[in-house]
Design an enzyme around this catalytic site. Structure first.
Site, PDB file in Angstrom:
ATOM      1  N   TRP A 190      -7.007   4.753  22.061  1.00 20.06           N
ATOM      2  CA  TRP A 190      -6.856   5.883  21.147  1.00 20.06           C
ATOM      3  C   TRP A 190      -7.275   7.138  21.898  1.00 20.06           C
ATOM      4  O   TRP A 190      -8.292   7.144  22.590  1.00 20.06           O
ATOM      5  CB  TRP A 190      -7.715   5.751  19.890  1.00 20.06           C
ATOM      6  CG  TRP A 190      -7.642   7.030  19.089  1.00 20.06           C
ATOM      7  CD1 TRP A 190      -6.602   7.435  18.315  1.00 20.06           C
ATOM      8  CD2 TRP A 190      -8.606   8.088  19.074  1.00 20.06           C
ATOM      9  NE1 TRP A 190      -6.849   8.697  17.808  1.00 20.06           N
ATOM     10  CE2 TRP A 190      -8.074   9.116  18.256  1.00 20.06           C
ATOM     11  CE3 TRP A 190      -9.849   8.287  19.665  1.00 20.06           C
ATOM     12  CZ2 TRP A 190      -8.749  10.306  18.009  1.00 20.06           C
ATOM     13  CZ3 TRP A 190     -10.524   9.481  19.426  1.00 20.06           C
ATOM     14  CH2 TRP A 190      -9.978  10.478  18.594  1.00 20.06           C
ATOM     15  N   GLU A 231      -3.122   3.167  19.370  1.00 19.25           N
ATOM     16  CA  GLU A 231      -3.497   3.575  18.003  1.00 19.25           C
ATOM     17  C   GLU A 231      -3.049   4.992  17.659  1.00 19.25           C
ATOM     18  O   GLU A 231      -3.553   5.969  18.206  1.00 19.25           O
ATOM     19  CB  GLU A 231      -5.027   3.483  17.851  1.00 19.25           C
ATOM     20  CG  GLU A 231      -5.517   3.872  16.462  1.00 19.25           C
ATOM     21  CD  GLU A 231      -7.037   3.833  16.331  1.00 19.25           C
ATOM     22  OE1 GLU A 231      -7.736   3.668  17.353  1.00 19.25           O
ATOM     23  OE2 GLU A 231      -7.515   3.980  15.192  1.00 19.25           O
ATOM     24  N   LYS A 233      -2.440   8.385  15.137  1.00 17.60           N
ATOM     25  CA  LYS A 233      -3.241   9.133  14.145  1.00 17.60           C
ATOM     26  C   LYS A 233      -2.442  10.330  13.664  1.00 17.60           C
ATOM     27  O   LYS A 233      -1.619  10.872  14.392  1.00 17.60           O
ATOM     28  CB  LYS A 233      -4.547   9.582  14.793  1.00 17.60           C
ATOM     29  CG  LYS A 233      -5.582  10.155  13.833  1.00 17.60           C
ATOM     30  CD  LYS A 233      -6.917  10.386  14.521  1.00 17.60           C
ATOM     31  CE  LYS A 233      -7.944  10.939  13.540  1.00 17.60           C
ATOM     32  NZ  LYS A 233      -9.277  11.076  14.146  1.00 17.60           N
ATOM     33  N   ASP A 264      -4.752   2.114  11.791  1.00 21.61           N
ATOM     34  CA  ASP A 264      -6.055   2.493  11.237  1.00 21.61           C
ATOM     35  C   ASP A 264      -5.803   2.989   9.813  1.00 21.61           C
ATOM     36  O   ASP A 264      -5.011   3.923   9.605  1.00 21.61           O
ATOM     37  CB  ASP A 264      -6.685   3.577  12.112  1.00 21.61           C
ATOM     38  CG  ASP A 264      -8.082   3.968  11.652  1.00 21.61           C
ATOM     39  OD1 ASP A 264      -8.256   4.227  10.444  1.00 21.61           O
ATOM     40  OD2 ASP A 264      -8.991   4.027  12.503  1.00 21.61           O
ATOM     41  N   HIS A 267      -5.675   6.785   9.056  1.00 18.30           N
ATOM     42  CA  HIS A 267      -4.923   7.683   9.935  1.00 18.30           C
ATOM     43  C   HIS A 267      -3.580   8.146   9.400  1.00 18.30           C
ATOM     44  O   HIS A 267      -2.695   8.498  10.167  1.00 18.30           O
ATOM     45  CB  HIS A 267      -4.693   7.012  11.300  1.00 18.30           C
ATOM     46  CG  HIS A 267      -5.907   7.027  12.157  1.00 18.30           C
ATOM     47  ND1 HIS A 267      -5.898   6.723  13.489  1.00 18.30           N
ATOM     48  CD2 HIS A 267      -7.195   7.337  11.868  1.00 18.30           C
ATOM     49  CE1 HIS A 267      -7.116   6.820  13.986  1.00 18.30           C
ATOM     50  NE2 HIS A 267      -7.923   7.183  13.020  1.00 18.30           N
ATOM     51  N   HIS A 291      -7.540  -1.334  12.200  1.00 19.21           N
ATOM     52  CA  HIS A 291      -8.823  -0.676  12.055  1.00 19.21           C
ATOM     53  C   HIS A 291      -9.008  -0.501  10.558  1.00 19.21           C
ATOM     54  O   HIS A 291      -8.477   0.449   9.972  1.00 19.21           O
ATOM     55  CB  HIS A 291      -8.846   0.672  12.772  1.00 19.21           C
ATOM     56  CG  HIS A 291      -9.196   0.558  14.219  1.00 19.21           C
ATOM     57  ND1 HIS A 291      -9.410   1.637  15.025  1.00 19.21           N
ATOM     58  CD2 HIS A 291      -9.409  -0.539  14.983  1.00 19.21           C
ATOM     59  CE1 HIS A 291      -9.728   1.214  16.248  1.00 19.21           C
ATOM     60  NE2 HIS A 291      -9.715  -0.102  16.248  1.00 19.21           N
ATOM     61  N   ASP A 299     -11.601  12.975   6.305  1.00 20.19           N
ATOM     62  CA  ASP A 299     -12.292  11.984   7.136  1.00 20.19           C
ATOM     63  C   ASP A 299     -11.589  10.645   7.067  1.00 20.19           C
ATOM     64  O   ASP A 299     -11.175  10.193   6.004  1.00 20.19           O
ATOM     65  CB  ASP A 299     -13.731  11.814   6.665  1.00 20.19           C
ATOM     66  CG  ASP A 299     -14.438  10.726   7.463  1.00 20.19           C
ATOM     67  OD1 ASP A 299     -14.378  10.782   8.703  1.00 20.19           O
ATOM     68  OD2 ASP A 299     -15.001   9.805   6.858  1.00 20.19           O
ATOM     69  N   ASP A 301     -12.986   7.818   8.266  1.00 14.60           N
ATOM     70  CA  ASP A 301     -13.950   6.799   8.683  1.00 14.60           C
ATOM     71  C   ASP A 301     -15.090   6.526   7.711  1.00 14.60           C
ATOM     72  O   ASP A 301     -16.236   6.422   8.123  1.00 14.60           O
ATOM     73  CB  ASP A 301     -14.530   7.202  10.052  1.00 14.60           C
ATOM     74  CG  ASP A 301     -13.447   7.236  11.127  1.00 14.60           C
ATOM     75  OD1 ASP A 301     -12.900   6.182  11.418  1.00 14.60           O
ATOM     76  OD2 ASP A 301     -13.149   8.327  11.640  1.00 14.60           O
ATOM     77  N   ASP A 331     -13.436   0.086  11.468  1.00 15.23           N
ATOM     78  CA  ASP A 331     -13.638   1.371  12.143  1.00 15.23           C
ATOM     79  C   ASP A 331     -14.097   2.434  11.168  1.00 15.23           C
ATOM     80  O   ASP A 331     -13.294   2.984  10.413  1.00 15.23           O
ATOM     81  CB  ASP A 331     -12.339   1.821  12.843  1.00 15.23           C
ATOM     82  CG  ASP A 331     -12.550   3.124  13.615  1.00 15.23           C
ATOM     83  OD1 ASP A 331     -13.708   3.526  13.800  1.00 15.23           O
ATOM     84  OD2 ASP A 331     -11.543   3.730  14.032  1.00 15.23           O
TER      85      ASP A 331
HETATM   86  C1  RNT Z   1     -10.331   7.791  15.861  1.00 13.30           C
HETATM   87  C2  RNT Z   1      -9.854   6.387  15.951  1.00 13.30           C
HETATM   88  C3  RNT Z   1     -10.610   5.524  16.909  1.00 13.30           C
HETATM   89  C4  RNT Z   1     -12.109   5.784  16.869  1.00 13.30           C
HETATM   90  C5  RNT Z   1     -12.900   4.858  17.739  1.00 13.30           C
HETATM   91  C6  RNT Z   1     -14.322   5.303  17.896  1.00 13.30           C
HETATM   92  O1  RNT Z   1      -9.760   8.476  14.828  1.00 13.30           O
HETATM   93  O2  RNT Z   1      -9.849   5.807  14.691  1.00 13.30           O
HETATM   94  O3  RNT Z   1     -10.308   4.200  16.676  1.00 13.30           O
HETATM   95  O4  RNT Z   1     -12.612   5.724  15.575  1.00 13.30           O
HETATM   96  O5  RNT Z   1     -12.270   4.716  18.947  1.00 13.30           O
HETATM   97 ZN    ZN Z   2      -9.483   3.704  14.554  1.00  9.42          ZN
END
Ligand code: RNT
Ligand code: ZN
Length: 424
Positions: A190, A231, A233, A264, A267, A291, A299, A301, A331
């Site tokens: 990523w 990955e 985003k 993810d 994302h 993820h 956000d 996460d 994640d």
């Molecule tokens: C970032 C990605 C990635 C990170 C990690 C720490 O938006 O989701 O996966 O969270 O690499």
């Molecule tokens: Zn991620």
């Protein structure tokens, strides 16, 4: 708080199992399948994505861990001991997902293009002892050469070279994990590359990224030891207007190069889930990396909670028969609550959602759909939402020596008193 006794749990389990059996669901078989699922816990929840390369350094790449809950891990030993505590509270046997900045290089300053398997030997020893598989990630943020906001897609050949070399070094580290532990390491790329404001040229950085990735992946590695994932985003802080590695970019890349695609859950657009993407991309990529995360506004996460999104992801994996081809990682990073609890709660929710999915009478539902009986399909899907899932979950925790219900909080508090509070 009081918790049920083993006797009560067994009684409730028997009744619940009979109730599921009426729907034609084999609970024992579902539990066996659940037990074989290994999640990849993300090491970075334990120290707010800090790593050990540059203690006190600031987090880059548009990532942000807000909060200042006391007791975050400051060293690899502390991080491993916190992880040990989390694994004790999660039923089953699970993996660890490492980032390159978690290398242990002793007093030597080793820049990222120079990292070697030996810088991770303590992690491998620990993983071996505790039977964890290891996964890996190059770290293309929190570094002076990432400050421009572009890494693998940089127009500066020296910057690009540095990050390509870093990713190549990381694949070798990942391969060494796979060889040492006998289970393939998924190394996930990523990058934060993008622009805060409207770009003049959206194409050039994507061409550069494509070329960089091709160079990184040029050397074939035996898939018994190592697998590559990429990955996408939608946006990040500082890359609000344009992300080089968008979903479409990496979809195309993963399909044409047959790498794993990492989805993810945080994302995408706020109302866009990843569940519906799974059956589509699985037709074209060999395997999937997830993820599991939870987006909240900007956000991506937040700690994984038991949301509809999470349940749909689990359902898609089970209904599609994709568990064997899916690597389930977590994640998120929340620094405002106990970090061991963050791992524990997110992991337990993910497993419980998978259990719910394994307990679906999927053949019945499918038949209703084929028959065009959408009324019955709706009725049964709604009924399933209130089935006695937790009686089965409690029993699963009981028989795997994991805490029942919020019992895990007692252990987390004790760990906080004994270990975390000493870190000042
Ligand atoms: C970032 C990605 C990635 C990170 C990690 C720490 O938006 O989701 O996966 O969270 O690499
Ligand atoms: Zn991620």
């Amino acid at each position: 708080m009081n918790h049920p006794t083993p006797g009560q749990i067994e009684q409730a389990y028997t009744l619940a199992m009979e109730r599921y059996a009426l729907l034609g669901v084999n609970v024992a078989q579902a539990l066996k399948q659940l037990q074989s699922i290994s999640l990849s816990l993300h090491c970075w929840q334990g120290d707010d994505v800090g790593g050990f390369e540059n203690p006190g350094g600031s987090l880059g790449g548009g990532l942000a861990a807000t909060g200042n809950y006391p007791g975050k891990a400051r060293t690899a030993e502390e991080l491993r001991s916190d992880l040990d505590q989390a694994y004790r509270l999660i039923p089953g046997s699970h993996r660890l997902n490492l980032h390159a900045i978690y290398a242990e290089t002793g007093s030597a300053r080793v820049d990222r293009d120079q990292i070697l398997p030996e810088h991770f030997s303590a992690w491998v020893d620990w993983a071996k002892t505790n039977r964890h598989g290891l996964d890996f990630n190059p770290t293309l943020f929190s570094h002076p050469k990432a400050e421009s906001g572009l890494t693998l897609a940089s127009h500066d050949p020296a910057v690009r070279r540095f990050w390509i070399d870093h990713c190549i070094a990381c694949r070798k580290v990942g391969e060494s994990f796979g060889r040492a532990l006998g289970t393939p390491c998924v190394t996930n790329i990523w990058i934060p590359d993008g622009y805060k404001d409207t770009p003049a040229d959206r194409l050039a950085p994507r061409k550069l990224l494509e070329a960089s990735l091709d160079e990184i992946l040029a050397e074939k590695i035996d898939p018994r030891y190592h697998l590559d994932a990429v990955e996408p985003k939608l946006f990040g802080i500082g890359s609000e207007s344009y992300v080089v590695g968008s979903h479409e970019f990496y979809m195309g890349y993963a399909v044409t190069r047959q790498t794993l695609l990492c989805l993810d859950a945080g994302h995408f657009h706020p109302t866009e889930g990843i569940a519906d993407k799974i059956s589509a991309v699985m037709l074209y990529v060999p395997e999937l990396l997830l993820h599991v995360s939870r987006g909240v506004r900007w956000d991506s996460d937040h700690v994984v909670t038991y949301t509809d999104d999470l349940q749909s992801i689990a359902q898609e994996l089970v209904r599609g028969g994709f568990l064997q081809r899916t690597h389930i990682g977590l994640d998120y990073f929340d620094a405002s609550i106990n970090r061991v609890a963050a791992w524990t709660i997110g992991s337990r929710n993910t497993l419980r959602a998978l259990l719910a999915a394994l307990l679906e009478p999927i053949d019945t539902l499918r038949q209703m759909e084929i028959n065009g009986d959408f009324t019955a399909r709706l009725a049964l899907l709604e009924e399933l939402k209130a089935m006695p899932l937790n009686a089965i979950w409690d029993y699963h925790c009981l028989t795997t020596n994991a805490p029942i219900g919020t019992q895990y909080l007692d252990e987390i508090r004790a760990h906080e008193m004994k270990v975390l509070s000493q870190r000042v």
